[in-house]
Design a protein around this motif. Structure first.
Motif, PDB file in Angstrom:
ATOM      1  N   MET A  23      31.129  38.599  42.010  1.00 12.08           N
ATOM      2  CA  MET A  23      31.933  37.662  41.204  1.00 12.08           C
ATOM      3  C   MET A  23      32.759  38.385  40.150  1.00 12.08           C
ATOM      4  SD  MET A  23      32.518  34.582  41.518  1.00 12.08           S
ATOM      5  CE  MET A  23      31.189  33.855  42.463  1.00 12.08           C
ATOM      6  N   LEU A  24      32.274  39.567  39.718  1.00 12.97           N
ATOM      7  CA  LEU A  24      33.002  40.351  38.722  1.00 12.97           C
ATOM      8  C   LEU A  24      33.114  41.787  39.238  1.00 12.97           C
ATOM      9  CD1 LEU A  24      34.110  40.044  35.744  1.00 12.97           C
ATOM     10  CD2 LEU A  24      31.965  41.050  35.023  1.00 12.97           C
ATOM     11  N   THR A  25      34.356  42.266  39.385  1.00  9.27           N
ATOM     12  CA  THR A  25      34.555  43.649  39.816  1.00  9.27           C
ATOM     13  C   THR A  25      35.079  44.434  38.621  1.00  9.27           C
ATOM     14  OG1 THR A  25      35.097  42.871  42.012  1.00  9.27           O
ATOM     15  CG2 THR A  25      35.741  45.110  41.502  1.00  9.27           C
ATOM     16  N   LEU A  45      42.628  41.202  44.079  1.00  8.05           N
ATOM     17  CA  LEU A  45      43.289  39.940  43.708  1.00  8.05           C
ATOM     18  C   LEU A  45      43.740  39.164  44.941  1.00  8.05           C
ATOM     19  CD1 LEU A  45      45.662  40.527  40.661  1.00  8.05           C
ATOM     20  CD2 LEU A  45      43.697  39.004  40.765  1.00  8.05           C
ATOM     21  N   GLN A  46      44.255  39.883  45.940  1.00  5.01           N
ATOM     22  CA  GLN A  46      44.693  39.207  47.166  1.00  5.01           C
ATOM     23  C   GLN A  46      43.529  38.516  47.859  1.00  5.01           C
ATOM     24  OE1 GLN A  46      46.606  42.568  48.939  1.00  5.01           O
ATOM     25  NE2 GLN A  46      48.668  41.865  48.383  1.00  5.01           N
ATOM     26  N   LYS A  47      42.371  39.182  47.889  1.00  8.26           N
ATOM     27  CA  LYS A  47      41.181  38.554  48.489  1.00  8.26           C
ATOM     28  C   LYS A  47      40.766  37.348  47.657  1.00  8.26           C
ATOM     29  CE  LYS A  47      39.177  42.599  50.666  1.00  8.26           C
ATOM     30  NZ  LYS A  47      38.529  43.777  50.096  1.00  8.26           N
ATOM     31  N   GLY A  48      40.856  37.490  46.339  1.00  8.68           N
ATOM     32  CA  GLY A  48      40.626  36.351  45.447  1.00  8.68           C
ATOM     33  C   GLY A  48      39.173  35.948  45.276  1.00  8.68           C
ATOM     34  N   ILE A 102      36.598  38.105  39.880  1.00  7.39           N
ATOM     35  CA  ILE A 102      37.354  38.296  38.650  1.00  7.39           C
ATOM     36  C   ILE A 102      37.336  39.790  38.376  1.00  7.39           C
ATOM     37  CG2 ILE A 102      37.219  37.924  36.148  1.00  7.39           C
ATOM     38  CD1 ILE A 102      36.193  35.102  36.879  1.00  7.39           C
ATOM     39  N   ILE A 103      38.472  40.336  37.977  1.00  4.83           N
ATOM     40  CA  ILE A 103      38.560  41.778  37.743  1.00  4.83           C
ATOM     41  C   ILE A 103      38.480  42.050  36.251  1.00  4.83           C
ATOM     42  CG2 ILE A 103      40.076  43.786  37.953  1.00  4.83           C
ATOM     43  CD1 ILE A 103      41.280  42.220  40.420  1.00  4.83           C
ATOM     44  N   LEU A 104      37.570  42.944  35.886  1.00  9.84           N
ATOM     45  CA  LEU A 104      37.444  43.358  34.483  1.00  9.84           C
ATOM     46  C   LEU A 104      37.851  44.822  34.392  1.00  9.84           C
ATOM     47  CD1 LEU A 104      36.336  43.134  31.508  1.00  9.84           C
ATOM     48  CD2 LEU A 104      34.116  43.750  32.440  1.00  9.84           C
ATOM     49  N   ILE A 105      38.803  45.108  33.510  1.00  8.82           N
ATOM     50  CA  ILE A 105      39.200  46.501  33.273  1.00  8.82           C
ATOM     51  C   ILE A 105      38.859  46.841  31.831  1.00  8.82           C
ATOM     52  CG2 ILE A 105      41.118  48.154  33.278  1.00  8.82           C
ATOM     53  CD1 ILE A 105      42.387  45.876  35.223  1.00  8.82           C
ATOM     54  N   LYS A 106      37.926  47.763  31.673  1.00  4.35           N
ATOM     55  CA  LYS A 106      37.470  48.134  30.336  1.00  4.35           C
ATOM     56  C   LYS A 106      38.384  49.208  29.744  1.00  4.35           C
ATOM     57  CE  LYS A 106      33.180  47.364  29.325  1.00  4.35           C
ATOM     58  NZ  LYS A 106      33.317  45.931  29.120  1.00  4.35           N
ATOM     59  N   ASN A 107      38.370  49.325  28.430  1.00  7.30           N
ATOM     60  CA  ASN A 107      39.146  50.360  27.723  1.00  7.30           C
ATOM     61  C   ASN A 107      40.650  50.263  27.942  1.00  7.30           C
ATOM     62  OD1 ASN A 107      36.946  51.721  26.485  1.00  7.30           O
ATOM     63  ND2 ASN A 107      36.395  52.484  28.522  1.00  7.30           N
ATOM     64  N   PHE A 108      41.142  49.051  28.049  1.00  2.84           N
ATOM     65  CA  PHE A 108      42.580  48.872  28.250  1.00  2.84           C
ATOM     66  C   PHE A 108      43.304  49.094  26.918  1.00  2.84           C
ATOM     67  CE2 PHE A 108      46.602  47.015  29.196  1.00  2.84           C
ATOM     68  CZ  PHE A 108      46.773  47.286  30.544  1.00  2.84           C
ATOM     69  N   LEU A 116      40.264  43.796  29.613  1.00  2.74           N
ATOM     70  CA  LEU A 116      41.312  42.996  30.261  1.00  2.74           C
ATOM     71  C   LEU A 116      40.684  42.339  31.482  1.00  2.74           C
ATOM     72  CD1 LEU A 116      44.231  42.092  31.001  1.00  2.74           C
ATOM     73  CD2 LEU A 116      44.524  44.303  32.117  1.00  2.74           C
ATOM     74  N   ILE A 117      40.817  41.008  31.597  1.00  2.00           N
ATOM     75  CA  ILE A 117      40.391  40.372  32.844  1.00  2.00           C
ATOM     76  C   ILE A 117      41.612  39.795  33.539  1.00  2.00           C
ATOM     77  CG2 ILE A 117      37.921  39.828  32.536  1.00  2.00           C
ATOM     78  CD1 ILE A 117      38.763  37.107  31.477  1.00  2.00           C
ATOM     79  N   VAL A 118      41.633  39.951  34.850  1.00  3.10           N
ATOM     80  CA  VAL A 118      42.677  39.311  35.659  1.00  3.10           C
ATOM     81  C   VAL A 118      41.989  38.511  36.760  1.00  3.10           C
ATOM     82  CG1 VAL A 118      44.650  40.825  35.206  1.00  3.10           C
ATOM     83  CG2 VAL A 118      43.043  41.472  36.947  1.00  3.10           C
ATOM     84  N   PHE A 119      42.518  37.327  37.023  1.00  3.84           N
ATOM     85  CA  PHE A 119      41.874  36.445  38.008  1.00  3.84           C
ATOM     86  C   PHE A 119      42.901  35.522  38.645  1.00  3.84           C
ATOM     87  CE2 PHE A 119      42.037  32.738  35.241  1.00  3.84           C
ATOM     88  CZ  PHE A 119      42.030  33.297  33.975  1.00  3.84           C
TER      89      PHE A 119
END
Ligand SMILES: [Fe+2]
Length: 231
Positions: A1-3, A20-23, A26-32, A200-203
């Motif tokens: 559920m969280l990558t 994101l294409q697979k959907g 939710i993508i979490l990018i740390k240290n942005f 940063l989260i992108v979803f």
């Protein structure tokens, strides 16, 4: 559920685009980095950012923080209120299929956590008859008439924003009960992510509903938002 990725260590544009294409996650990018141009250029490397008049300088970034004008909050996003689970831009002609949220300043303690539920989870909780209803019945999202569920290229999509539905049209008692039941299913099956500074989260906006918990009226919480499309 969280990558999860780390901006400094293992960050790769192609991985993020494919996730994101697979959907499914939710993508979490740390240290942005906390710089507007880094945020904008990152989003435009994975998709196409949407410019809106209400954004900073009418560009791509909107600051989600408490803000008042003449004693009124300038929008619900700029208030301390909780936000029930919803789709962003449910009343737009074209709904952006992704959202990015960059935490510049977190709320204190457990306040202001973001809530999510995936469309897969929603579908798994609904009986066939209800899914059929949600695919067929149209609701009014300001000037748009849309069903809550739709099928696009053989997969389900969701569009739900109760505040928009109820702000621009009258709904009857049976419909209120219908939405109450839906909200209950969404809420009980949702999960929380408490963002830290530089997260940063992108979803996917069409495959997840999102919301947020209440924050203190004096909170210094600042979340930068970009809505965008991946193809
Ligand atoms: Fe939202």
């Amino acid at each position: 559920m969280l990558t999860s990725f780390d901006f400094i260590e293992n960050f790769n544009y192609q991985n993020i685009i494919e996730t994101l294409q697979k959907g499914q996650a939710i993508i979490l990018i740390k240290n942005f980095p906390l710089l507007d141009y880094e945020f904008q250029s990152f989003i435009n490397s994975i998709g196409n950012a949407v410019k809106e008049n209400r954004n900073n300088c009418r560009q791509e970034i909107f600051d989600v923080k408490i803000s008042k004008q003449n004693n009124f909050f300038t929008s619900i996003a700029n208030s301390p209120l909780a936000f029930p689970l919803h789709t962003d831009c449910a009343d737009f002609d074209t709904i952006p299929n992704c959202v990015g949220l960059l935490c510049v300043e977190p709320a204190i303690k457990e306040q202001g956590a973001n809530n999510f539920i995936s469309l897969d989870k929603i579908i798994s909780q609904l009986p066939e008859t209800k899914i059929h209803d949600l695919l067929n019945k149209k609701w009014k999202f300001r000037n748009q008439s849309r069903s809550i569920l739709s099928v696009d290229n053989g997969s389900f999509k969701i569009c739900y924003d109760r505040i928009t539905i109820e702000s621009f049209s009258e709904i009857n008692d049976k419909e209120i009960e219908e939405l109450n039941n839906l909200d209950k299913i969404f809420e009980t099956n949702s999960f929380k992510i408490k963002l830290k500074k530089r997260d940063l989260i992108v979803f996917r906006n069409d495959l997840f509903l999102h919301g947020r918990d209440e924050i203190d009226i004096n909170s210094k919480r600042v979340i930068k938002r970009i809505r965008f499309n991946v193809s």
